[in-house]
Design a protein around this motif. Structure first.
Motif, short mmCIF file in Angstrom:
data_model
loop_
_atom_site.label_atom_id
_atom_site.label_comp_id
_atom_site.label_asym_id
_atom_site.label_seq_id
_atom_site.Cartn_x
_atom_site.Cartn_y
_atom_site.Cartn_z
N PHE A 117 0.84 -1.20 0.00
CA PHE A 117 0.00 0.00 0.00
C PHE A 117 0.87 1.25 0.00
CE2 PHE A 117 -1.89 3.40 2.54
CZ PHE A 117 -3.10 3.61 1.88
N GLU A 118 0.48 2.23 -0.81
CA GLU A 118 1.20 3.50 -0.87
C GLU A 118 0.37 4.65 -0.32
OE1 GLU A 118 2.34 3.71 -5.02
OE2 GLU A 118 4.32 2.87 -4.57
N THR A 119 -0.84 4.83 -0.88
CA THR A 119 -1.68 5.93 -0.42
C THR A 119 -3.13 5.71 -0.84
OG1 THR A 119 -1.87 8.35 -0.35
CG2 THR A 119 -1.38 7.35 -2.49
N LEU A 120 -4.01 6.45 -0.20
CA LEU A 120 -5.43 6.43 -0.55
C LEU A 120 -5.82 7.83 -0.97
CD1 LEU A 120 -8.32 4.75 1.46
CD2 LEU A 120 -8.58 7.06 0.54
N THR A 121 -6.38 7.96 -2.17
CA THR A 121 -6.91 9.23 -2.65
C THR A 121 -8.38 9.03 -3.00
OG1 THR A 121 -6.26 8.78 -4.95
CG2 THR A 121 -4.65 9.91 -3.55
N ARG A 122 -8.98 10.03 -3.64
CA ARG A 122 -10.40 9.94 -3.98
C ARG A 122 -10.60 10.15 -5.48
NH1 ARG A 122 -13.25 7.60 0.10
NH2 ARG A 122 -12.11 8.10 2.03
N ASP A 123 -11.52 9.36 -6.05
CA ASP A 123 -11.93 9.53 -7.43
C ASP A 123 -12.82 10.77 -7.51
OD1 ASP A 123 -12.26 9.01 -10.08
OD2 ASP A 123 -12.93 6.94 -9.82
N LYS A 145 -15.26 0.46 -2.65
CA LYS A 145 -16.41 1.02 -1.93
C LYS A 145 -16.14 1.08 -0.43
CE LYS A 145 -19.59 -0.95 -5.35
NZ LYS A 145 -20.68 -1.96 -5.56
N ALA A 146 -15.32 0.14 0.04
CA ALA A 146 -14.92 0.13 1.46
C ALA A 146 -13.52 -0.43 1.56
CB ALA A 146 -15.89 -0.72 2.28
N VAL A 147 -12.81 -0.05 2.64
CA VAL A 147 -11.42 -0.45 2.84
C VAL A 147 -11.26 -0.96 4.27
CG1 VAL A 147 -9.00 0.28 2.79
CG2 VAL A 147 -10.66 1.32 1.21
N ILE A 148 -10.51 -2.05 4.42
CA ILE A 148 -10.11 -2.53 5.74
C ILE A 148 -8.60 -2.44 5.83
CG2 ILE A 148 -9.99 -4.53 7.29
CD1 ILE A 148 -12.69 -5.43 6.21
N GLY A 149 -8.11 -1.68 6.81
CA GLY A 149 -6.68 -1.54 7.02
C GLY A 149 -6.21 -2.55 8.05
N ALA A 150 -5.48 -3.56 7.58
CA ALA A 150 -4.97 -4.61 8.47
C ALA A 150 -3.48 -4.79 8.21
CB ALA A 150 -5.73 -5.91 8.23
N ASP A 151 -2.79 -3.67 8.06
CA ASP A 151 -1.39 -3.69 7.62
C ASP A 151 -0.40 -3.49 8.77
OD1 ASP A 151 -2.58 -1.13 7.67
OD2 ASP A 151 -1.08 -0.28 6.33
N ARG A 159 -2.29 5.60 9.69
CA ARG A 159 -1.67 6.92 9.86
C ARG A 159 -2.17 7.93 8.84
NH1 ARG A 159 4.51 5.69 9.85
NH2 ARG A 159 3.88 3.63 9.09
N GLN A 160 -2.58 7.45 7.68
CA GLN A 160 -3.11 8.37 6.66
C GLN A 160 -4.59 8.69 6.88
OE1 GLN A 160 -2.46 7.22 2.61
NE2 GLN A 160 -0.25 6.92 2.86
N LYS A 163 -7.58 9.45 12.66
CA LYS A 163 -7.02 10.43 13.59
C LYS A 163 -6.53 9.76 14.87
CE LYS A 163 -8.20 14.79 15.89
NZ LYS A 163 -9.27 15.80 16.12
N GLY A 164 -5.33 10.10 15.30
CA GLY A 164 -4.76 9.57 16.54
C GLY A 164 -3.92 8.33 16.35
N ALA A 165 -3.95 7.72 15.17
CA ALA A 165 -3.21 6.47 14.95
C ALA A 165 -1.70 6.66 15.10
CB ALA A 165 -3.54 5.90 13.58
N GLU A 166 -1.23 7.85 14.83
CA GLU A 166 0.22 8.10 14.89
C GLU A 166 0.74 8.09 16.33
OE1 GLU A 166 -1.82 11.94 15.56
OE2 GLU A 166 -2.05 10.30 14.12
N ARG A 167 -0.16 8.12 17.31
CA ARG A 167 0.26 8.15 18.72
C ARG A 167 0.31 6.77 19.36
NH1 ARG A 167 -3.23 12.65 18.44
NH2 ARG A 167 -4.93 11.51 19.46
N MET A 168 0.09 5.72 18.59
CA MET A 168 0.10 4.38 19.15
C MET A 168 1.46 4.06 19.77
SD MET A 168 -0.63 0.70 17.30
CE MET A 168 -2.33 1.06 16.87
N LYS A 169 1.43 3.42 20.96
CA LYS A 169 2.66 3.03 21.65
C LYS A 169 2.90 1.53 21.45
CE LYS A 169 2.40 6.67 25.12
NZ LYS A 169 2.35 6.99 26.57
N PHE A 170 4.20 1.16 21.48
CA PHE A 170 4.56 -0.21 21.13
C PHE A 170 5.51 -0.84 22.14
CE2 PHE A 170 4.21 2.46 17.34
CZ PHE A 170 3.20 1.81 16.64
N VAL A 171 5.44 -2.15 22.19
CA VAL A 171 6.54 -2.98 22.67
C VAL A 171 7.18 -3.56 21.41
CG1 VAL A 171 7.10 -5.20 23.75
CG2 VAL A 171 5.63 -3.56 24.93
#
Length: 399
Positions: A117-123, A145-151, A159-160, A163-171
């Motif tokens: 995956f690179e990016t999502l834009t709109r037609d 028509k719909a997208v599931i992000g499981a990457d 992240r694209q 909202k807020g996904a960029e703040r996820m914390k990790f081990v």
């Protein structure tokens, strides 16, 4: 109008969450594209509890081992062996298991493609355009028509779009898949049991999580996790292998990846996209368990997308997180507190393993783990555990 092909659903990511989502939607007759990178294997202990085997019809031949006990090892090397009464925990090799899940989705009608995956834009009409890089050749695009992000944990989709996904914390987790020790080596003194998982709580091996030795039949996963930047997990695994007699075993592959420890506060973009699995943060704190929760998350994402496609109501996308947190939010909250407190110092780790000697703790823990529900039928057992925890917390119990 863009002439790119149009799909009901594009699922980005072909791990347990994405493959399950694609499978569930394909079985409903939806036109599904499963887009997955080639050759990616997530570092994972590979545990599959009975609930996952039942709910998602995992065949016995996919289980490379059946675990009958768990050994909890304290910093002092004292250990507690906990039997799994009346059952077992299945173990899978993720390289084989994930591919089997993707093939199952394909057998039910999903179309598989290799691509990043690179990016999502709109037609022009607002339909999502998914741009991706195939395994070879120029970039390509499809409409969805719909997208599931499981990457995955550092989901580019999330992240694209959320909202807020960029703040996820990790081990961060790292493991080495090695050849299982031979019978002669075990007879000579290596303390290894192909039916037992070892969980090691020792600050030198992980300052804030744990290390593990998980049998996989002919192979073994030896790994560790930590959120501490600069901590050498490869060095930790090397020391663990040396101290347990596994250093001489052949190393087959090495893998590392971030593991999220808290579900995101939002899983959808309010329009046509929902997250699942690690991208949504659904890995259990304290244990790091993720396969069952990933598959459930994919299932719930598929249900939410199906409702969106059937009704056009974008509020349907919120159903995935709402249903997940209703069933498992309390468990995640409790496990998060457990990890923050009991994994903090060597003294607390020692006390934590001591608590695991208690049969009430063992039974309630495994009842909850095996069936993915908090055991609510034994209030007196919960009360006893509460007072035992307090005794260890205030140093009133002997370690």
């Amino acid at each position: 109008m863009n002439d790119a092909e149009t799909w009901d659903v594009v699922v980005v990511g072909g791990g347990p969450s994405g493959a399950t989502a694609a499978d569930e939607l394909a079985k409903r007759g939806r036109k599904v594209l499963l887009l997955d990178r080639d050759g990616r294997i997530k570092p994972c202990g590979g545990a599959i509890p009975p609930r996952a085997i039942r709910d998602y019809q995992i065949p016995d031949h996919m289980l490379v081992a059946k675990i009958r006990s768990a050994r909890m090892v304290a910093p002092s090397d004292k250990h507690v062996d906990i039997p799994i009464d009346n059952g077992y925990v299945g173990m899978v090799d993720r390289a084989e298991f994930d591919e089997w899940l993707r093939a199952r989705a394909e057998s039910h009608g999903a179309v598989r493609r290799i691509g990043s995956f690179e990016t999502l834009t709109r037609d022009a009409d607002g339909t999502a355009l998914i741009h991706y890089q195939p395994g070879d050749g120029p970039s390509a695009s499809v409409r969805a028509k719909a997208v599931i992000g499981a990457d995955g944990a550092k989901s580019l989709v999330a992240r694209q779009q959320v909202k807020g996904a960029e703040r996820m914390k990790f081990v961060f987790a790292y493991h080495e898949i090695i050849r299982a020790p031979k019978a002669a080596a075990i007879a000579a003194g290596i303390d290894y049991d192909a039916r037992r998982c070892d969980v090691i709580y020792r600050g030198a091996l992980s300052p804030d999580f744990y290390s593990w030795i998980f049998p996989h039949g002919d192979t073994v996963s030896v790994g560790t996790g930590s959120a501490h930047k600069g901590f050498s997990m490869r060095g930790s695994v090397s020391r663990l292998r040396a101290s347990t007699g596994l250093a001489a075993c052949e190393t087959l592959r090495r893998e590392g990846a971030p593991i999220p420890m808290k579900p995101l506060g939002r899983w959808d973009n309010g329009r046509d996209l929902v997250l699942a699995g690690d991208a949504a943060g659904v890995v259990a704190p304290a244990s790091g368990e993720g396969i069952y929760y990933a598959m459930l998350g994919g299932d719930l994402a598929a249900q939410a997308v199906e409702a969106l496609l059937a009704t056009g109501d974008v509020r349907s996308l919120k159903l995935a997180r709402r249903r997940f947190m209703r069933e498992h939010g309390t468990v995640f909250w409790v496990l998060g507190i457990l990890q923050r407190f009991w994994y903090g110092t060597e003294k607390r780790r020692e006390s934590f393993v001591k608590i695991c000697e208690d049969r009430d703790v063992q039974k309630l823990t495994f009842d909850s783990y095996m069936n993915k529900k908090l055991e609510r039928k034994k209030p007196m057992a919960h009360l006893r555990i509460f007072f035992k925890d307090l005794a260890h917390l205030f140093g009133l119990a002997r370690a």
